[in-house]
Design a protein around this motif. Structure first.
Motif, PDB file in Angstrom:
ATOM      1  N   GLY A  69      23.695  24.134  42.454  1.00 15.80           N
ATOM      2  CA  GLY A  69      22.683  24.282  43.486  1.00 15.80           C
ATOM      3  C   GLY A  69      22.718  25.658  44.132  1.00 15.80           C
ATOM      4  N   GLU A  70      21.820  25.847  45.089  1.00 13.52           N
ATOM      5  CA  GLU A  70      21.675  27.168  45.713  1.00 13.52           C
ATOM      6  C   GLU A  70      22.921  27.631  46.453  1.00 13.52           C
ATOM      7  N   GLU A  71      23.745  26.701  46.904  1.00 15.17           N
ATOM      8  CA  GLU A  71      24.978  27.120  47.584  1.00 15.17           C
ATOM      9  C   GLU A  71      25.950  27.798  46.616  1.00 15.17           C
ATOM     10  N   ASN A  72      25.646  27.732  45.331  1.00 14.43           N
ATOM     11  CA  ASN A  72      26.465  28.364  44.297  1.00 14.43           C
ATOM     12  C   ASN A  72      25.811  29.652  43.786  1.00 14.43           C
ATOM     13  N   MET A  73      24.798  30.156  44.513  1.00 11.75           N
ATOM     14  CA  MET A  73      24.015  31.314  44.084  1.00 11.75           C
ATOM     15  C   MET A  73      24.870  32.571  43.945  1.00 11.75           C
ATOM     16  N   PHE A  74      25.723  32.825  44.911  1.00  9.22           N
ATOM     17  CA  PHE A  74      26.525  34.050  44.910  1.00  9.22           C
ATOM     18  C   PHE A  74      27.984  33.721  44.635  1.00  9.22           C
ATOM     19  N   ILE A  75      28.681  34.682  44.028  1.00  9.96           N
ATOM     20  CA  ILE A  75      30.103  34.453  43.785  1.00  9.96           C
ATOM     21  C   ILE A  75      30.870  34.706  45.085  1.00  9.96           C
ATOM     22  N   SER A  76      31.951  33.994  45.250  1.00  7.34           N
ATOM     23  CA  SER A  76      32.741  34.089  46.478  1.00  7.34           C
ATOM     24  C   SER A  76      33.463  35.433  46.553  1.00  7.34           C
ATOM     25  N   ASP A  77      33.896  35.784  47.756  1.00  6.15           N
ATOM     26  CA  ASP A  77      34.650  37.028  47.947  1.00  6.15           C
ATOM     27  C   ASP A  77      35.914  37.040  47.104  1.00  6.15           C
ATOM     28  N   ASP A  78      36.587  35.889  46.998  1.00  8.67           N
ATOM     29  CA  ASP A  78      37.807  35.817  46.188  1.00  8.67           C
ATOM     30  C   ASP A  78      37.523  36.124  44.726  1.00  8.67           C
ATOM     31  N   ILE A  79      36.462  35.559  44.195  1.00  7.14           N
ATOM     32  CA  ILE A  79      36.109  35.798  42.795  1.00  7.14           C
ATOM     33  C   ILE A  79      35.702  37.259  42.605  1.00  7.14           C
ATOM     34  N   GLN A  80      34.949  37.812  43.559  1.00  7.06           N
ATOM     35  CA  GLN A  80      34.576  39.229  43.480  1.00  7.06           C
ATOM     36  C   GLN A  80      35.828  40.097  43.418  1.00  7.06           C
ATOM     37  N   TYR A  81      36.813  39.759  44.235  1.00  7.01           N
ATOM     38  CA  TYR A  81      38.060  40.521  44.261  1.00  7.01           C
ATOM     39  C   TYR A  81      38.709  40.497  42.877  1.00  7.01           C
ATOM     40  N   PHE A  82      38.835  39.305  42.298  1.00  9.89           N
ATOM     41  CA  PHE A  82      39.481  39.196  40.991  1.00  9.89           C
ATOM     42  C   PHE A  82      38.689  39.912  39.904  1.00  9.89           C
ATOM     43  N   GLN A  83      37.372  39.870  40.003  1.00  4.51           N
ATOM     44  CA  GLN A  83      36.559  40.593  39.025  1.00  4.51           C
ATOM     45  C   GLN A  83      36.776  42.099  39.149  1.00  4.51           C
ATOM     46  N   ASN A  84      36.846  42.586  40.379  1.00  2.78           N
ATOM     47  CA  ASN A  84      37.074  44.020  40.590  1.00  2.78           C
ATOM     48  C   ASN A  84      38.442  44.446  40.089  1.00  2.78           C
ATOM     49  N   VAL A  85      39.438  43.623  40.319  1.00  2.00           N
ATOM     50  CA  VAL A  85      40.784  43.929  39.816  1.00  2.00           C
ATOM     51  C   VAL A  85      40.761  43.946  38.289  1.00  2.00           C
ATOM     52  N   GLY A  86      40.044  43.000  37.698  1.00  2.00           N
ATOM     53  CA  GLY A  86      39.939  42.957  36.239  1.00  2.00           C
ATOM     54  C   GLY A  86      39.266  44.188  35.665  1.00  2.00           C
ATOM     55  N   LYS A  87      38.313  44.745  36.394  1.00  2.71           N
ATOM     56  CA  LYS A  87      37.628  45.958  35.938  1.00  2.71           C
ATOM     57  C   LYS A  87      38.582  47.140  35.866  1.00  2.71           C
ATOM     58  N   LEU A  88      39.639  47.095  36.660  1.00  2.00           N
ATOM     59  CA  LEU A  88      40.610  48.184  36.658  1.00  2.00           C
ATOM     60  C   LEU A  88      41.201  48.391  35.263  1.00  2.00           C
ATOM     61  N   GLY A  89      41.411  47.313  34.537  1.00  2.00           N
ATOM     62  CA  GLY A  89      41.968  47.409  33.191  1.00  2.00           C
ATOM     63  C   GLY A  89      41.063  48.151  32.228  1.00  2.00           C
ATOM     64  N   GLN A  90      39.774  48.178  32.510  1.00  3.88           N
ATOM     65  CA  GLN A  90      38.818  48.859  31.643  1.00  3.88           C
ATOM     66  C   GLN A  90      38.411  50.224  32.194  1.00  3.88           C
ATOM     67  N   GLU A  91      38.959  50.583  33.331  1.00  6.62           N
ATOM     68  CA  GLU A  91      38.584  51.835  34.006  1.00  6.62           C
ATOM     69  C   GLU A  91      38.966  53.043  33.159  1.00  6.62           C
ATOM     70  N   LYS A  92      38.027  53.970  33.033  1.00  5.94           N
ATOM     71  CA  LYS A  92      38.278  55.203  32.273  1.00  5.94           C
ATOM     72  C   LYS A  92      38.883  56.295  33.148  1.00  5.94           C
ATOM     73  N   ASN A  93      38.661  56.200  34.450  1.00  3.85           N
ATOM     74  CA  ASN A  93      39.146  57.210  35.377  1.00  3.85           C
ATOM     75  C   ASN A  93      40.635  56.969  35.654  1.00  3.85           C
ATOM     76  N   GLU A  94      41.468  57.826  35.125  1.00  3.55           N
ATOM     77  CA  GLU A  94      42.923  57.648  35.259  1.00  3.55           C
ATOM     78  C   GLU A  94      43.382  57.767  36.709  1.00  3.55           C
ATOM     79  N   PHE A  95      42.690  58.590  37.507  1.00  7.88           N
ATOM     80  CA  PHE A  95      43.079  58.724  38.903  1.00  7.88           C
ATOM     81  C   PHE A  95      42.916  57.399  39.639  1.00  7.88           C
ATOM     82  N   LYS A  96      41.818  56.693  39.379  1.00  8.65           N
ATOM     83  CA  LYS A  96      41.603  55.396  40.039  1.00  8.65           C
ATOM     84  C   LYS A  96      42.739  54.436  39.698  1.00  8.65           C
ATOM     85  N   LYS A  97      43.109  54.387  38.426  1.00  7.15           N
ATOM     86  CA  LYS A  97      44.207  53.503  38.022  1.00  7.15           C
ATOM     87  C   LYS A  97      45.505  53.911  38.722  1.00  7.15           C
TER      88      LYS A  97
END
Length: 127
Positions: A69-97
């Motif tokens: 339902g609509e209450e599931n429209m957006f991902i939670s802050d916790d899930i966003q956090y984990f997705q962002n952390v996961g993106k770090l593994g694919q990051e090309k910018n060595e300084f960010k890592k």
């Protein structure tokens, strides 16, 4: 009217209080494209669906199927956090890592200081 992906796209846009023009601009498409989607005269591409989810933190399962339902429209802050952390593994910018890994190794008392310094930047941005 059956609830389908085009209707859910319109619901996302309306929930974000964005015009078709602003919504389309954020996704790199025209107002006309958004209008055609919302009036069910065009099917969204796979790329557009992924872009909507990425750009607006929309739950992809909900967007595609309406699951939860609509209450599931957006991902939670916790899930966003984990997705962002996961993106770090694919990051090309060595300084960010390097920077993020270094930050994670800091003692807790340093975090308060860093937080205060970052808040200064945010406060100046709001002025």
């Amino acid at each position: 009217m059956e609830d389908n992906v085009q209707i859910r796209i319109a619901k996302v846009r309306e929930k974000l209080n964005k015009s078709q023009d602003d919504f389309g601009t954020a996704l790199g498409v025209t107002k006309s494209t958004i209008s055609l989607l919302e009036t069910q005269k065009r099917e969204p591409s796979e790329r557009l669906l992924r872009d909507i989810c990425r750009e607006f933190n929309v739950n992809e399962d909900w967007l595609r199927t309406g699951a939860g339902g609509e209450e599931n429209m957006f991902i939670s802050d916790d899930i966003q956090y984990f997705q962002n952390v996961g993106k770090l593994g694919q990051e090309k910018n060595e300084f960010k890592k390097f920077y993020l890994n270094m930050m994670m190794g800091l003692p807790d008392e340093y975090w308060d200081y860093i937080y205060k310094e970052f808040k200064k930047f945010e406060d100046k941005k709001e002025e």
